[in-house]
Motif scaffolding. Structure first.
Motif, short mmCIF file in Angstrom:
data_model
loop_
_atom_site.label_atom_id
_atom_site.label_comp_id
_atom_site.label_asym_id
_atom_site.label_seq_id
_atom_site.Cartn_x
_atom_site.Cartn_y
_atom_site.Cartn_z
N ILE A 117 0.87 -1.19 0.00
CA ILE A 117 0.00 0.00 0.00
C ILE A 117 0.90 1.23 0.00
O ILE A 117 1.34 1.70 1.06
CB ILE A 117 -0.93 0.01 1.24
CG1 ILE A 117 -1.75 -1.28 1.30
CG2 ILE A 117 -1.85 1.23 1.22
CD1 ILE A 117 -2.44 -1.50 2.63
N PRO A 118 1.22 1.77 -1.18
CA PRO A 118 2.14 2.91 -1.26
C PRO A 118 1.45 4.23 -0.91
O PRO A 118 0.22 4.34 -0.95
CB PRO A 118 2.57 2.91 -2.73
CG PRO A 118 1.40 2.32 -3.45
CD PRO A 118 0.78 1.31 -2.51
N ASN A 119 2.25 5.23 -0.56
CA ASN A 119 1.79 6.62 -0.38
C ASN A 119 0.69 6.79 0.66
O ASN A 119 -0.15 7.68 0.56
CB ASN A 119 1.30 7.19 -1.73
CG ASN A 119 2.36 7.08 -2.81
OD1 ASN A 119 3.53 7.35 -2.57
ND2 ASN A 119 1.95 6.63 -4.00
N ALA A 120 0.70 5.93 1.68
CA ALA A 120 -0.36 6.02 2.70
C ALA A 120 -0.22 7.29 3.53
O ALA A 120 -1.23 7.84 3.99
CB ALA A 120 -0.34 4.79 3.59
N TYR A 121 1.00 7.75 3.74
CA TYR A 121 1.18 8.98 4.52
C TYR A 121 0.50 10.16 3.83
O TYR A 121 -0.26 10.91 4.45
CB TYR A 121 2.67 9.28 4.73
CG TYR A 121 2.93 10.54 5.52
CD1 TYR A 121 2.78 10.57 6.91
CD2 TYR A 121 3.31 11.72 4.88
CE1 TYR A 121 3.01 11.73 7.64
CE2 TYR A 121 3.54 12.88 5.60
CZ TYR A 121 3.39 12.88 6.98
OH TYR A 121 3.60 14.03 7.70
N GLU A 122 0.74 10.28 2.53
CA GLU A 122 0.12 11.37 1.77
C GLU A 122 -1.40 11.24 1.78
O GLU A 122 -2.14 12.22 1.88
CB GLU A 122 0.65 11.39 0.34
CG GLU A 122 2.11 11.80 0.21
CD GLU A 122 3.11 10.71 0.64
OE1 GLU A 122 4.29 11.04 0.82
OE2 GLU A 122 2.71 9.53 0.80
N GLY A 123 -1.87 10.00 1.67
CA GLY A 123 -3.31 9.77 1.70
C GLY A 123 -3.92 10.13 3.04
O GLY A 123 -4.98 10.77 3.11
#
Length: 283
Positions: A117-123
């Motif tokens: 699950i990439p880019n979860a911080y930005e999400g």
């Protein structure tokens, strides 16, 4: 005389709720709440807004916060009620305990990336009203939006609890500090939703014993996450330890919370309500 409809535990966008303090006040008033407190996690930045909104809606108000502490390897929440929101020592303590959330969030994101699950911080940031307070709940909302899980409960179960890819422990304040910040600022410390902690009977007894020794004076008996049996159990604990009883929905969001503001059963009649200890602090 009917019991007071007090709701002394809920969250706004200042921490991990989805409504503003003003929207929460309107919802509480519409649901018949007479005495309200906003208790954002480790944060008191919304207190003046919440008090003003409560008074505009004809409700009485108690200042509030919910402080995360580490006790016997578990995260325990201590609600503070009726304190001075401008107390410098309390503000400093809460700022320190908030400080670790940013780094923890980056570690959670890295763990989720390894799980595909990439880019979860930005999400997650899209759901954050206050970047200092980015939390697992914000990640959970993003994973639901992304279609990875059907609801936030599933996200926690699959990804964000101990042993799962996105779990990162955080060292919070200690119990003594949290209770003393609250009491030194003129408030009353309350153990939040005690049935949620995974303690043995001995650990739970130690929690209540230490809490009281440090000056803690209340326990949530009726709360959104307690069953009737659990409320009865902690009513007994309140009697055993001579603690006042509190009542709060722990409302976060119209879409996520099981219990709405002001919709809880009353406290058992023989218990001392926590607001009786705070009569001079109710505004």
């Amino acid at each position: 005389m009917s019991p007071l409809n007090a709701d002394l535990h809920c969250h706004s966008v200042v921490s991990d709720g989805t409504l503003t303090p003003e929207e929460l006040a309107a919802r509480a008033a519409a649901n018949g709440v007479e005495l309200w407190a906003l208790t954002d996690h480790d944060e008191i930045g919304g207190q003046h807004r919440a008090a003003a909104a409560a008074h505009a809606k004809g409700m009485r108000y108690l200042t509030g916060t919910e402080i995360s502490v580490t006790f016997a390897g578990e995260t325990v929440h201590i609600v503070g009620l009726g304190f001075d929101p401008d107390d410098a020592e309390m503000q400093r303590g809460l700022q320190q305990t908030r400080g670790g959330r940013g780094g923890r969030a980056q570690e959670i994101s890295a763990g989720l990336a390894q799980a595909g699950i990439p880019n979860a911080y930005e999400g997650a940031l899209k759901y954050v009203g206050n970047p200092d307070l980015i939390s697992r709940t914000h990640f959970a909302r993003y994973l639901v939006e992304a279609g990875i899980c059907k609801d936030t409960n599933e996200v926690f179960r699959r990804f964000l609890t101990e042993g799962k890819p996105g779990f990162v422990p955080h060292r919070w304040a200690n119990l003594k500090d949290a209770v003393q910040w609250i009491t030194a600022a003129g408030g009353v410390a309350v153990i939040a939703h005690p049935a949620r902690y995974r303690f043995t009977a001995n650990e739970e007894y130690a929690l209540f014993t230490e809490f009281k020794a440090h000056g803690g004076r209340g326990v949530e008996v009726v709360t959104g996450s307690h069953t009737t049996a659990e409320a009865n159990k902690y009513a007994g604990t309140a009697r055993e330890f001579g603690l006042a009883a509190s009542r709060g929905s722990d409302f976060h969001s119209p879409d996520e919370s099981h219990t709405d503001l002001g919709k809880l059963p009353p406290l058992p009649a023989d218990l001392v309500p926590v607001w009786d200890l705070l009569a001079d602090r109710i505004r």
